[in-house]
Design a protein around this motif. Structure first.
Motif, mmCIF file in Angstrom:
data_model
loop_
_atom_site.group_PDB
_atom_site.id
_atom_site.type_symbol
_atom_site.label_atom_id
_atom_site.label_comp_id
_atom_site.label_asym_id
_atom_site.label_seq_id
_atom_site.Cartn_x
_atom_site.Cartn_y
_atom_site.Cartn_z
ATOM 1 N N SER A 61 0.888 -1.134 0.024
ATOM 2 C CA SER A 61 -0.064 -0.087 -0.141
ATOM 3 C C SER A 61 0.880 1.077 0.046
ATOM 4 O O SER A 61 0.562 2.187 -0.756
ATOM 5 C CB SER A 61 -0.938 -0.072 1.337
ATOM 6 N N GLU A 62 2.086 1.254 0.828
ATOM 7 C CA GLU A 62 2.789 2.498 0.895
ATOM 8 C C GLU A 62 3.656 2.516 -0.194
ATOM 9 O O GLU A 62 3.821 3.877 -0.923
ATOM 10 C CB GLU A 62 3.641 2.396 2.265
ATOM 11 N N ALA A 63 4.027 1.544 -1.007
ATOM 12 C CA ALA A 63 4.843 1.435 -2.027
ATOM 13 C C ALA A 63 4.004 2.083 -3.455
ATOM 14 O O ALA A 63 4.385 2.884 -4.226
ATOM 15 C CB ALA A 63 5.607 0.092 -2.469
ATOM 16 N N GLN A 64 2.655 1.443 -3.360
ATOM 17 C CA GLN A 64 1.709 2.238 -4.516
ATOM 18 C C GLN A 64 1.736 3.699 -4.303
ATOM 19 O O GLN A 64 1.674 4.253 -5.344
ATOM 20 C CB GLN A 64 0.351 1.257 -4.459
ATOM 21 N N SER A 65 1.284 4.145 -3.120
ATOM 22 C CA SER A 65 1.015 5.321 -2.877
ATOM 23 C C SER A 65 2.326 6.325 -3.223
ATOM 24 O O SER A 65 2.115 7.311 -3.811
ATOM 25 C CB SER A 65 0.769 5.668 -1.382
ATOM 26 N N ALA A 66 3.192 5.869 -2.635
ATOM 27 C CA ALA A 66 4.583 6.597 -2.832
ATOM 28 C C ALA A 66 5.125 6.555 -4.548
ATOM 29 O O ALA A 66 5.734 7.548 -4.863
ATOM 30 C CB ALA A 66 5.728 6.090 -1.731
ATOM 31 N N PHE A 67 5.194 5.271 -5.030
ATOM 32 C CA PHE A 67 6.056 5.156 -6.333
ATOM 33 C C PHE A 67 4.752 4.847 -7.257
ATOM 34 O O PHE A 67 5.488 4.668 -8.564
ATOM 35 C CB PHE A 67 6.927 3.997 -6.015
ATOM 36 N N GLY A 68 3.683 4.605 -7.208
ATOM 37 C CA GLY A 68 3.043 4.179 -8.130
ATOM 38 C C GLY A 68 3.047 2.386 -8.726
ATOM 39 O O GLY A 68 2.503 2.286 -9.654
ATOM 40 N N SER A 69 3.796 2.055 -7.596
ATOM 41 C CA SER A 69 4.104 0.416 -8.114
ATOM 42 C C SER A 69 3.995 -0.137 -6.579
ATOM 43 O O SER A 69 4.820 0.114 -5.879
ATOM 44 C CB SER A 69 5.337 0.265 -8.743
ATOM 45 N N GLY A 70 3.211 -1.282 -6.581
ATOM 46 C CA GLY A 70 3.160 -2.079 -5.566
ATOM 47 C C GLY A 70 4.037 -3.348 -5.582
ATOM 48 O O GLY A 70 3.915 -4.287 -4.615
ATOM 49 N N GLU A 71 4.985 -3.365 -6.656
ATOM 50 C CA GLU A 71 5.714 -4.559 -6.617
ATOM 51 C C GLU A 71 6.846 -4.736 -5.673
ATOM 52 O O GLU A 71 7.335 -3.651 -5.248
ATOM 53 C CB GLU A 71 6.501 -4.505 -7.931
ATOM 54 N N LEU A 72 6.989 -5.898 -5.053
ATOM 55 C CA LEU A 72 7.819 -6.147 -3.860
ATOM 56 C C LEU A 72 8.934 -7.048 -4.164
ATOM 57 O O LEU A 72 8.627 -7.946 -5.068
ATOM 58 C CB LEU A 72 7.099 -6.662 -2.580
ATOM 59 N N ILE A 73 10.097 -7.146 -3.507
ATOM 60 C CA ILE A 73 10.937 -8.179 -3.530
ATOM 61 C C ILE A 73 11.294 -8.466 -1.892
ATOM 62 O O ILE A 73 10.990 -7.796 -0.929
ATOM 63 C CB ILE A 73 12.452 -7.701 -3.951
ATOM 64 N N LEU A 74 11.768 -9.689 -1.611
ATOM 65 C CA LEU A 74 12.176 -10.263 -0.318
ATOM 66 C C LEU A 74 13.624 -10.425 -0.381
ATOM 67 O O LEU A 74 14.207 -11.080 -1.241
ATOM 68 C CB LEU A 74 11.455 -11.569 0.019
ATOM 69 N N GLU A 75 14.203 -10.329 0.789
ATOM 70 C CA GLU A 75 15.793 -10.729 1.232
ATOM 71 C C GLU A 75 15.846 -10.964 2.531
ATOM 72 O O GLU A 75 15.171 -10.586 3.476
ATOM 73 C CB GLU A 75 16.353 -9.158 0.818
ATOM 74 N N ARG A 76 16.855 -12.108 2.753
ATOM 75 C CA ARG A 76 17.301 -12.241 3.734
ATOM 76 C C ARG A 76 17.904 -10.944 4.735
ATOM 77 O O ARG A 76 18.656 -10.216 4.022
ATOM 78 C CB ARG A 76 18.100 -13.208 3.932
ATOM 79 N N ALA A 77 17.469 -10.465 5.818
ATOM 80 C CA ALA A 77 17.795 -9.511 6.354
ATOM 81 C C ALA A 77 19.159 -9.657 6.843
ATOM 82 O O ALA A 77 19.539 -10.719 7.555
ATOM 83 C CB ALA A 77 16.892 -9.179 7.446
ATOM 84 N N VAL A 78 20.189 -8.918 6.553
ATOM 85 C CA VAL A 78 21.434 -8.710 7.169
ATOM 86 C C VAL A 78 21.480 -7.967 8.525
ATOM 87 O O VAL A 78 21.197 -6.710 8.277
ATOM 88 C CB VAL A 78 22.375 -8.233 6.208
#
Length: 663
Positions: free
Chosen positions: A188-205
């Motif tokens: 939701s926040e990504a769509q509002s801020a950047f116009g795209s709700g596409e996500l990636i996942l990463e192991r947290a360092v």
């Protein structure tokens, strides 16, 4: 060679001012663009021409590509510098410039498109043998797929918006049962801020260093790196302090990361200024994070240690020139540090602040640079990022740069809008930071209980100064030029004052003793007293003697409020001595008010709904961030006074909750 002579800066604030200054110094004419909210902004005044492009909302002004193109056509601008943020990393905007024969001062649209996607850029970096964090960057964006991949990767896990940056659309989760809610809010926040709700996942360092490499490339394929910047101190993935070089990086690691960054740039046929960001663990293993295809906010620290003007390099490369220096000719000298001055209240969960700038004073000393786009009288609106200025220092070594920066921030005066000045000073003075040992976990591990993050009772010394100023104003001894006339009858009976900071009231007694030459002020509160001597008030500055120490504090009166820039932060007090007695509005009264100006994004409750204290009821967007507003009592939603999409003002009543404790 590309010939252009007039540059439109498709941005606002300090970066617009920064670009205008270099462009003018190089002989280019400049054009500013502005929204209705920025009519009196500094960048508008400094440019040769300025064009109004719309209403305050970015969706109606700075983010409307065609309006920027039209402004360039109208003024004859044949080049556009995008700055950072807004459309600076928008491939379609770069293409639109090319279609209208306007030089886009940045990389190609293809490079922007590739590196603007965390998902696609990571795939490209893996192909280019640039070290990357294990994770998921596939094109299946269904919740089912992401939940499955999250469990495969394991926890802790980082969910990231594929587009954009600045911490928006980013969530850190530690268990599988947190993933679904985090995916929803991040998308939701990504769509509002950047116009795209596409996500990636990463192991947290966990507890890495955040190190970025400044790269530059020309159209002939020459690519260099200009050292690194350490941006490890962050809050909610927003950078707070930046420095160059990093205290963690040695020559060997610098060369490895620099070469990897150059390879990343070459992999997308890059041209212009770019930044390749890495996470680095304690064993000096580094992983590609993202590439920003624009000038960075923190570019001044690189300029100070290299002696180069990166904006000038951008303009030369855009004009078709080769890079001015080869890799062997680039030298790093000394140390530079930068902090970002924000209109926000650290003691209230960093709530963005709006209002009029009533006082703005910069430090003047060698080795200090302040990049800003504000001035006294300007109104800070809720429509844009809360960053107001960057304070940067240069020293022969890190210790000198840090000492200078502490003093520079202390000497920077901003009144009328609450800010993070004290928060920054306390970070810079912290032992862990001073020793160069800070990681991205610094604030969480070492700074979560700092006094700047919590509202505290004001010290008697500050209340005494405020009482004296209130007394002199009330007695009309502060003239329009703020010069104390110093007329007193000798000893007087105590004066009674009640001051408020909006949440706490302070009862004080003031005794003025002495002749018209040098009165002494005694201020009493709760059986404690303080003596202030040799008071001189002139031009919004109060000088005084306390315990044989001569001190000075800036202040300003505005309407009913007194603002003081003190050693405990920005203070705002009102004199309510003669105000009518009324029932106090206590915390947890069920009247939910807007904490700032902004726009309602979501109303999450309905009339008659049972609610518990701490439950989410509204989402408000201000200064490019979403803020969740929670219930302050258990009860029932009695009425809703707003709706999704509505612009609201600070302290406007939004929701009323009734409970058994309400009167």
């Amino acid at each position: 060679m590309t010939d252009f002579s007039k540059i439109l800066i498709a941005n606002r604030g300090e970066i617009a001012v920064r670009v205008i200054k270099t462009a003018k110094a190089m002989g280019y004419r400049t054009v500013a663009v502005y929204s209705k909210a920025d009519e009196s902004a500094l960048h508008v005044e400094l440019a040769d021409q300025a064009v109004l492009i719309g209403a305050p909302a970015v969706s109606e002004s700075y983010l409307v590509a065609q309006k920027l193109i039209d402004a360039a056509k109208q003024t004859g601008a044949d080049a556009i510098h995008p700055g950072y943020g807004f459309l600076s990393e928008n491939a379609d905007f770069a293409k639109l410039c090319a279609q209208h024969n306007i030089t886009f001062i940045g990389p190609s649209a293809e490079a922007i498109e590739l590196m603007g996607s965390k998902r696609l850029s990571k795939l490209a970096m893996i192909a280019a043998n640039v070290p990357c964090i294990p994770g998921y960057q596939g094109d299946d964006q269904s919740d089912e797929c992401l939940l499955k991949e999250a469990n495969k990767i394991g926890f802790p896990l980082m969910i990231k918006a594929s587009a954009g940056g600045g911490g928006r659309g980013m969530r850190l989760v530690f268990s599988a049962d947190e993933v679904a809610a985090a995916l929803k809010s991040a998308r939701s926040e990504a769509q509002s801020a950047f116009g795209s709700g596409e996500l990636i996942l990463e192991r947290a360092v966990i507890e890495p260093r955040h190190i970025e490499i400044q790269v530059f490339a020309d159209n002939a394929g020459n690519t260099v790196y200009l050292g690194e910047r350490d941006c490890s101190i962050q809050r909610r993935h927003q950078k707070v302090v930046e420095e160059a070089p990093s205290p963690f990086v040695d020559e060997n690691l610098r060369e490895k990361m620099g070469n990897a960054a150059v390879n990343a740039a070459k992999a997308c046929q890059y041209s212009g200024a770019g930044t390749v960001e890495f996470l680095v663990d304690n064993d000096e293993h580094f992983y590609f994070l993202e590439m920003n295809t624009r000038l960075q906010v923190e570019h001044p620290v690189t300029e100070l240690i290299t002696g180069l003007d990166l904006v000038a390099w951008q303009l030369r490369v855009a004009a078709g020139e080769d890079l001015p220096l080869s890799q062997q000719q680039i030298e790093l000298t000394g140390h530079a540090m930068e902090v970002r001055l924000y209109a926000e209240d650290p003691s209230n969960n960093f709530m963005p602040q709006t209002g009029e700038i009533l006082g703005w004073q910069l430090p003047e000393q060698d080795g200090i640079r302040v990049d800003h786009g504000i001035r006294k009288g300007q109104t800070i609106s809720p429509h844009y990022d809360p960053m107001l200025a960057k304070v940067i220092t240069f020293g022969q070594n890190r210790a000198e740069a840090r000492r200078k920066l502490v003093c520079a921030v202390e000497d920077t005066v901003l009144m009328g809008v609450n800010n993070n000045k004290r928060f920054l000073i306390n970070i810079l003075k912290h032992k862990v930071f001073a020793q160069g040992e800070a990681t991205t976990a610094f604030i969480e591990q070492h700074f979560s209980d700092d006094v700047s993050l919590h509202k505290a009772q004001l010290p008697l010394k500050n209340l005494a100064i405020a009482t004296i100023l209130m007394h002199e104003q009330t007695s009309k001894k502060i003239t329009p030029s703020h010069e104390l006339l110093r007329w007193h009858n000798g000893f007087s009976a105590p004066w009674q004052y009640t001051l408020t900071d909006g949440s706490d009231n302070y009862s004080l007694k003031l005794i003025v003793d002495g002749d018209n030459g040098s009165p002494t002020y005694t201020v009493i509160s709760n059986n404690n007293n303080i003596v202030i001597e040799r008071v001189e008030i002139r031009e919004n500055q109060m000088k005084f003697l306390h315990n044989n120490v001569l001190e000075s504090l800036p202040f300003v009166f505005h309407e009913q409020a007194l603002f003081i820039d003190s050693d405990v932060g920005n203070i705002c007090l009102e004199n309510i001595t003669h105000a009518p007695v009324c029932a106090e509005e206590k915390a947890g009264n069920g009247n939910i008010k807007a904490p700032m100006d902004g726009a309602i994004v979501d109303v999450m409750v309905g009339p008659g709904q049972q609610i518990t204290k701490g439950e989410n009821i509204l989402v408000l967007e201000a200064m490019k961030m979403e803020h969740t507003i929670k219930a302050d009592v258990d009860g029932v939603i009695a009425s809703i006074h707003t709706s999704s999409g509505e612009q609201v003002k600070n302290k406007q009543l939004l929701v009323t909750i009734t409970n058994d404790n309400n009167d």
